[in-house]
Design an enzyme around this catalytic site. Sequence first.
Site, PDB file in Angstrom:
ATOM      1  N   THR A  26      43.329  39.975  54.246  1.00 39.54           N
ATOM      2  CA  THR A  26      42.940  41.307  54.703  1.00 39.54           C
ATOM      3  C   THR A  26      42.387  42.131  53.539  1.00 39.54           C
ATOM      4  O   THR A  26      43.014  42.206  52.486  1.00 39.54           O
ATOM      5  CB  THR A  26      44.190  42.024  55.287  1.00 39.54           C
ATOM      6  OG1 THR A  26      44.657  41.255  56.387  1.00 39.54           O
ATOM      7  CG2 THR A  26      43.858  43.428  55.741  1.00 39.54           C
ATOM      8  N   GLU A  27      41.219  42.731  53.747  1.00 39.81           N
ATOM      9  CA  GLU A  27      40.562  43.537  52.719  1.00 39.81           C
ATOM     10  C   GLU A  27      40.284  42.737  51.449  1.00 39.81           C
ATOM     11  O   GLU A  27      40.256  43.274  50.349  1.00 39.81           O
ATOM     12  CB  GLU A  27      41.376  44.791  52.381  1.00 39.81           C
ATOM     13  CG  GLU A  27      41.652  45.686  53.578  1.00 39.81           C
ATOM     14  CD  GLU A  27      40.418  46.402  54.109  1.00 39.81           C
ATOM     15  OE1 GLU A  27      39.356  46.309  53.456  1.00 39.81           O
ATOM     16  OE2 GLU A  27      40.510  47.030  55.181  1.00 39.81           O
TER      17      GLU A  27
END
Lengths: 413, 403
Positions: B151-152
């Site tokens: 994530t990210e």
Amino acid sequence: MRVLMLGWELPPHYVGGMGIVCDQLTRQMAKDGVDIEFILPFYADYSHIKHMKVTAALDQNAETLMRSGGTYDSTYYEIRMSSGQVINRTLHEQVEAFAANVGRLVQYGTYDVIHAHDWLTMRAGIAAKKATGLPLFVHIHATEFDRAGGHFGNPLVREIEYVGLHMADHIFAVSGRTKQTLIDEYGIPPEKITVAENVMNISPELIAEEHDSYPYLEAMRRIGYKVVVNAGRMTIQKGIMQLLEAARLVVDKRPKTLFLLAGGGEQIPELQMKAAALGLSGNVMFTGRIEGIGKQWRDSFRVADLFVMPSVSEPLGLVPYEAIAYGAPAMISKQSGIAEVLTNVLKVDYWDTHEMANQMLAVLGNQDLHDTLLANARAEHERLSWAPIAKRMYDRYHCTLNRYGRRLLESHV
Amino acid sequence: MSQRAIVLYLHVHQPFRIRHYTIFDAGQNHDYFDAGPGTRENNAEIVRKVAEKSYLPTNEHLQRMLDTHPDFRLSMSMSGVALEQFEKYAPDVLASFQKLVATGRVEIVAETYHHSLAFFYNRQEFEAQVTMHKDIVQRLFGVTPTSFRGTELTYNNDLAYWADKAGYKAILSEGWDPVLGWRSPNFVYRPAHTDNIRLLMKNYKLSDDIAFRFGNKAWPEYPLTVEKFISWVNNSWQEPLINLFMDYETFGEHQWADTGIFQFLEALPGAWLRAQGHTFMTVSQAADSFEAADFIDCPQTTTWADTERDLTAWLGNQMQQGAILSLYGLADPILQSGDLGLIEDWRKLQTSDHFYYMCTKWFSDGDVHAYFSPYESPYVANMNFMNAYHDLRARLAEKGADV
């Protein structure tokens, strides 16, 4: 540059934030090389003030002036002059007398500009302008419209404001909100108004003080109570009725919550009745009149888990600066000018008591939110300074003087 | 001449934003994600808006690019919560993505279904969300991901180790200078302590020229033409890979159509493929095609966010930390409850965006990031979140759980 400044109060003699602002603004100006003569409507020992010349325009002391009553008061109070002579003056007559004497006094000095604070000094500002031909700057901290909680207010005061604002060469307003009030309520063209938000510096020694004024509240906090504080004059403008409505919702969810209302004001009896009617007599406390920025005042923020300023209409509102500096995160109404300045505070509509309660409960129930809000607000407050505000004023002085075709007496600035 | 490839990787994500959810709602209403019409947190309206501005026109361009250039390929990751919202609010968007993937030249990259930071808080939960994501990708696209992204673009040695053991061919990270040192991001690398997996690192300079600077008129290089961009790419000493990683919403949402971003996108393959040996590769293809140039040791966690490239945008302040710890603190009772609705609400609250909205790093400076937040302030974001958390607890308490 030489500034003739007209004020109504100056620490330690004052009732509101305007005196503090005058003190801090003139200190910044003096630091920048501006010469200031500050004329007051009373005499007092100001020998400790070195950064400007303080002159008394009327032969009375500060306590006598305070006894002249308020805007809506037409009672004649006894005034004992230093000569022993006894006279009577209403507040409006004080304003007149001040104007008359300022008009005479200014003939003895040399200045570049006149800078007058709020309606109380506007007549004097106009008198000084007439006597000297110098440009007049009117500095608006609050209008009668604000003081009357968004109503017309006292027509005598409105008239003085109206004339003063129109006679002024330029106006400083403490917020965009105040600027808008001047445009909407007083018909002032926007280009004649510059926004200059007051800031408030607080000394590290004061911040470092120990709390000792409210042992009861401290004891209650130790057994799980949280304390919400409002400090200021208890008047309709301040939105305390709405705060009490919200307090009822808070106490329903969180019975261990106390509300400290610090300060005097004519609305207190009504607020007491309201608190009782809401069943909050045990949760709401009034201090009554306490000394502005005195120890009890400062300690009210130290004992607070949250400071709330739910003003119906607030041109700027300096108290959140103090609350933050002394250790309380702040919730302010969106109807307060300071909402334009501070970002790390909670902002609610003063009439939205449901949301006010929701946000109060959030802070009281979440130490992480409390700490983050406070730490960021403190950092933000520490970054604020008078220097850019004063600079904005000099720019307007110069601009107006150029229009007059005048040269400065001494151009340090 | 050896082969050189552009790896274009686009990330598609939409969180389930929490509505204005008060303490008076908690214990009563459980509709955290159902903001009313016309509010800034209305997920259906946001998805429709972004669909019109970005997803539909971009997919139209991508489809044409795939049809025109047989050597054009790209990779995408799509969070499960985004796919779920497309199914609900924008089936036309979903259909256009399905059509792209059906060409066989669009790779879907694995991640957590809920776009969460679960890897750092609950490994079992993290794996459950990766599986959920794999399932929805199989169901909607009929493919199984072979590469992974955190994530990210969160990345560290542990995550690479996990992805290696899980059998992925490749993992993505920021091409962050303190990690790369003197090395270039334009090679395939091997993460430290792994056997088979390969690491592709974002060329943030070239990626951000498109994603952040493209429409900025104050940028000295404005306007950025495809020719100019390709000339910069060619300056990279003939290194094998150009990893252009960015948010899918770059096209039409972050850079509006009137900047010419769509024309730029569509002209890119033709301009690049003109030279011999130039091609496009998907993430897994690149991992298969090139030898690792070196190994990369990255004990610290990097992300693709902000100048710090760390987790501080999500976990930088005390209220963010308090919020995420509280939420993961409910893991055992929530999972043991067997209540699928409750579990899914808990998972939707794990979406990293909720913590991002509470970021106060740039709040005082009239932050551009505020553009991405539907809330009045980071504090209000925290309040809505914590009230929803309190409601989860109330629901658990109702079931007799000790919370």
